[in-house]
Write a protein that holds these residues in place. Sequence first.
Motif, PDB file in Angstrom:
ATOM      1  N   ALA A 151       0.843  -1.298  -0.155  1.00 15.73           N
ATOM      2  CA  ALA A 151      -0.043  -0.018  -0.063  1.00 15.73           C
ATOM      3  C   ALA A 151       0.906   1.278  -0.075  1.00 15.73           C
ATOM      4  O   ALA A 151       0.412   2.151  -0.697  1.00 15.73           O
ATOM      5  N   ALA A 152       1.967   1.304   0.656  1.00 14.19           N
ATOM      6  CA  ALA A 152       2.819   2.521   0.797  1.00 14.19           C
ATOM      7  C   ALA A 152       3.550   2.462  -0.324  1.00 14.19           C
ATOM      8  O   ALA A 152       3.681   3.829  -1.195  1.00 14.19           O
ATOM      9  N   SER A 153       3.853   1.364  -1.188  1.00 15.73           N
ATOM     10  CA  SER A 153       4.406   1.491  -2.432  1.00 15.73           C
ATOM     11  C   SER A 153       3.545   2.282  -3.310  1.00 15.73           C
ATOM     12  O   SER A 153       4.017   2.805  -4.583  1.00 15.73           O
ATOM     13  N   ARG A 154       2.411   1.935  -3.424  1.00 14.82           N
ATOM     14  CA  ARG A 154       1.368   2.345  -4.404  1.00 14.82           C
ATOM     15  C   ARG A 154       1.140   3.731  -4.112  1.00 14.82           C
ATOM     16  O   ARG A 154       1.031   4.614  -5.027  1.00 14.82           O
ATOM     17  N   VAL A 155       1.139   4.336  -2.917  1.00 16.88           N
ATOM     18  CA  VAL A 155       1.049   5.761  -2.509  1.00 16.88           C
ATOM     19  C   VAL A 155       2.060   6.619  -3.113  1.00 16.88           C
ATOM     20  O   VAL A 155       2.171   7.473  -3.807  1.00 16.88           O
ATOM     21  N   VAL A 156       3.487   5.908  -2.979  1.00 12.34           N
ATOM     22  CA  VAL A 156       4.775   6.649  -3.344  1.00 12.34           C
ATOM     23  C   VAL A 156       4.588   6.565  -4.943  1.00 12.34           C
ATOM     24  O   VAL A 156       4.856   7.662  -5.490  1.00 12.34           O
TER      25      VAL A 156
ATOM     26  N   VAL B  13      -4.867  -0.090 -17.625  1.00 15.37           N
ATOM     27  CA  VAL B  13      -5.200   0.998 -16.846  1.00 15.37           C
ATOM     28  C   VAL B  13      -4.312   2.051 -17.040  1.00 15.37           C
ATOM     29  O   VAL B  13      -4.568   3.182 -17.120  1.00 15.37           O
ATOM     30  N   GLY B  14      -3.002   1.978 -16.878  1.00 15.12           N
ATOM     31  CA  GLY B  14      -2.162   3.175 -17.308  1.00 15.12           C
ATOM     32  C   GLY B  14      -2.250   3.646 -18.558  1.00 15.12           C
ATOM     33  O   GLY B  14      -2.005   5.035 -18.697  1.00 15.12           O
ATOM     34  N   LEU B  15      -2.331   2.916 -19.456  1.00 15.93           N
ATOM     35  CA  LEU B  15      -2.437   3.283 -20.852  1.00 15.93           C
ATOM     36  C   LEU B  15      -3.668   4.139 -20.887  1.00 15.93           C
ATOM     37  O   LEU B  15      -3.677   5.329 -21.881  1.00 15.93           O
TER      38      LEU B  15
ATOM     39  N   GLU C 161       8.276  13.798 -23.347  1.00 18.03           N
ATOM     40  CA  GLU C 161       6.741  13.212 -23.162  1.00 18.03           C
ATOM     41  C   GLU C 161       6.864  11.811 -23.228  1.00 18.03           C
ATOM     42  O   GLU C 161       6.090  11.426 -22.807  1.00 18.03           O
ATOM     43  N   GLU C 162       7.697  11.200 -24.120  1.00 16.67           N
ATOM     44  CA  GLU C 162       7.814   9.977 -24.276  1.00 16.67           C
ATOM     45  C   GLU C 162       8.753   9.104 -23.177  1.00 16.67           C
ATOM     46  O   GLU C 162       8.440   7.846 -22.569  1.00 16.67           O
ATOM     47  N   VAL C 163       9.723   9.972 -22.461  1.00 17.97           N
ATOM     48  CA  VAL C 163      10.306   9.611 -21.157  1.00 17.97           C
ATOM     49  C   VAL C 163       9.152   9.556 -20.017  1.00 17.97           C
ATOM     50  O   VAL C 163       8.897   8.655 -19.292  1.00 17.97           O
ATOM     51  N   GLN C 164       8.369  10.479 -20.034  1.00 17.16           N
ATOM     52  CA  GLN C 164       7.293  10.591 -19.052  1.00 17.16           C
ATOM     53  C   GLN C 164       6.356   9.573 -19.281  1.00 17.16           C
ATOM     54  O   GLN C 164       5.808   8.859 -18.342  1.00 17.16           O
ATOM     55  N   ARG C 165       5.896   9.396 -20.558  1.00 21.67           N
ATOM     56  CA  ARG C 165       4.889   8.177 -20.726  1.00 21.67           C
ATOM     57  C   ARG C 165       5.377   7.055 -20.438  1.00 21.67           C
ATOM     58  O   ARG C 165       4.738   5.943 -19.833  1.00 21.67           O
ATOM     59  N   ALA C 166       6.902   6.682 -20.541  1.00 18.70           N
ATOM     60  CA  ALA C 166       7.307   5.245 -20.434  1.00 18.70           C
ATOM     61  C   ALA C 166       7.426   5.202 -18.878  1.00 18.70           C
ATOM     62  O   ALA C 166       7.108   4.061 -18.208  1.00 18.70           O
ATOM     63  N   PHE C 167       7.695   6.151 -18.040  1.00 20.04           N
ATOM     64  CA  PHE C 167       7.709   5.976 -16.491  1.00 20.04           C
ATOM     65  C   PHE C 167       6.422   5.882 -15.994  1.00 20.04           C
ATOM     66  O   PHE C 167       6.261   4.909 -15.251  1.00 20.04           O
ATOM     67  N   ILE C 168       5.529   6.508 -16.445  1.00 19.47           N
ATOM     68  CA  ILE C 168       4.054   6.478 -16.008  1.00 19.47           C
ATOM     69  C   ILE C 168       3.547   5.061 -16.168  1.00 19.47           C
ATOM     70  O   ILE C 168       3.162   4.402 -15.261  1.00 19.47           O
ATOM     71  N   LEU C 169       3.780   4.583 -17.479  1.00 20.09           N
ATOM     72  CA  LEU C 169       3.425   3.108 -17.921  1.00 20.09           C
ATOM     73  C   LEU C 169       3.961   2.162 -16.780  1.00 20.09           C
ATOM     74  O   LEU C 169       3.663   0.971 -16.512  1.00 20.09           O
ATOM     75  N   HIS C 170       5.317   2.353 -16.596  1.00 20.31           N
ATOM     76  CA  HIS C 170       6.190   1.312 -15.986  1.00 20.31           C
ATOM     77  C   HIS C 170       5.515   1.534 -14.504  1.00 20.31           C
ATOM     78  O   HIS C 170       5.534   0.195 -13.730  1.00 20.31           O
ATOM     79  N   ARG C 171       5.374   2.602 -14.083  1.00 21.16           N
ATOM     80  CA  ARG C 171       4.748   2.567 -12.512  1.00 21.16           C
ATOM     81  C   ARG C 171       3.340   2.029 -12.394  1.00 21.16           C
ATOM     82  O   ARG C 171       3.031   1.253 -11.430  1.00 21.16           O
ATOM     83  N   PHE C 172       2.542   2.169 -13.522  1.00 18.91           N
ATOM     84  CA  PHE C 172       1.211   1.563 -13.559  1.00 18.91           C
ATOM     85  C   PHE C 172       1.353  -0.050 -13.700  1.00 18.91           C
ATOM     86  O   PHE C 172       0.596  -0.676 -13.031  1.00 18.91           O
ATOM     87  N   THR C 173       2.242  -0.462 -14.543  1.00 19.53           N
ATOM     88  CA  THR C 173       2.440  -1.664 -14.682  1.00 19.53           C
ATOM     89  C   THR C 173       2.919  -2.573 -13.408  1.00 19.53           C
ATOM     90  O   THR C 173       2.349  -3.502 -12.926  1.00 19.53           O
ATOM     91  N   ARG C 174       3.833  -1.687 -12.605  1.00 19.63           N
ATOM     92  CA  ARG C 174       4.207  -2.445 -11.325  1.00 19.63           C
ATOM     93  C   ARG C 174       3.285  -2.384 -10.201  1.00 19.63           C
ATOM     94  O   ARG C 174       3.361  -3.261  -9.196  1.00 19.63           O
ATOM     95  N   TRP C 175       2.680  -1.174 -10.292  1.00 18.88           N
ATOM     96  CA  TRP C 175       2.171  -0.696  -8.715  1.00 18.88           C
ATOM     97  C   TRP C 175       0.713  -0.224  -8.707  1.00 18.88           C
ATOM     98  O   TRP C 175       0.056  -0.282  -7.619  1.00 18.88           O
ATOM     99  N   LEU C 176       0.086   0.225  -9.929  1.00 19.12           N
ATOM    100  CA  LEU C 176      -1.011   0.991  -9.943  1.00 19.12           C
ATOM    101  C   LEU C 176      -2.148   0.530 -10.656  1.00 19.12           C
ATOM    102  O   LEU C 176      -2.929   1.079 -11.432  1.00 19.12           O
ATOM    103  N   GLY C 177      -2.102  -1.043 -11.086  1.00 20.20           N
ATOM    104  CA  GLY C 177      -3.235  -1.419 -11.436  1.00 20.20           C
ATOM    105  C   GLY C 177      -2.920  -2.011 -12.866  1.00 20.20           C
ATOM    106  O   GLY C 177      -3.942  -2.678 -13.536  1.00 20.20           O
TER     107      GLY C 177
END
Length: 269
Positions: A18-23, A187-189, A167-183
Amino acid sequence: MPEASHQPPAIDHEPSRAASRVVAFLEVLLCSGFPTQLALGGTYVALGFKVLTPDGGLATGYVVAVSLLDAALVISLVFLFLIAHGERPRDILLGSRGAGSITREAALGVYLVPVAFAVALLVLLLTQRLAPWLHTIERNPLQDMLRSPRDAWLFALVLVVAGGVREEVQRAFILHRFTRWLGGSTVGLVLSSIAFGAGHITQGADAAIATALLGAFWGILYLRRGSAAASMTNHAGFDLLQIAQFLVARRSGLVTSCWWLSWKLVAGG
């Protein structure tokens, strides 16, 4: 009789899920571009620089400065967060294969530029035919900023750095975080593409839809390839193609609705 052990019980220092997801959520929020652009825009104004020209348009210096500084800030945050979690930025953003693979991915992105153009053109044609009320902005104020070859070169730089790279560095990072921690990646896409489109709503509802679909295209490209190299070159190539087309159309006097939408996509990133 053996003495009782007075050693304290072992403490698990591993952060809870849960803490990892918040971070992860906070990291995604900070790297979304909205907080950094607000902060940089406010700082720019506070330092006494002008945001608007005497005729009410956006100042070229403001757009260029905030775009490039925001790119540097967001990319720095992405690297900081990845390194803080023990992740290698190169592996997450460009894949774990060699330099030859990065070159091939970059070439693939250039090869797929017509696909990105087809996505934008399809949205234009469909909205014009089925939902003309989505054409909510008649004239983008940013298109008046291309007044000279110097302006064109400045915007080309912004498009490559703030569009293709940031924007593509940003997109890759966000998708990576969603893939691992956020659903998960799906969902991230979906959420990142909607947010990407919403960020362009000031260029019109039709442009927002087009950029959302383009964001989904670039996100799928990253997820399928495991590298943002292809999406970077594709995004940058698409944007540069649009600005070149707009300049040609403007010089010839043939400013059609196609060029109008193209410029709105360019202006939005």
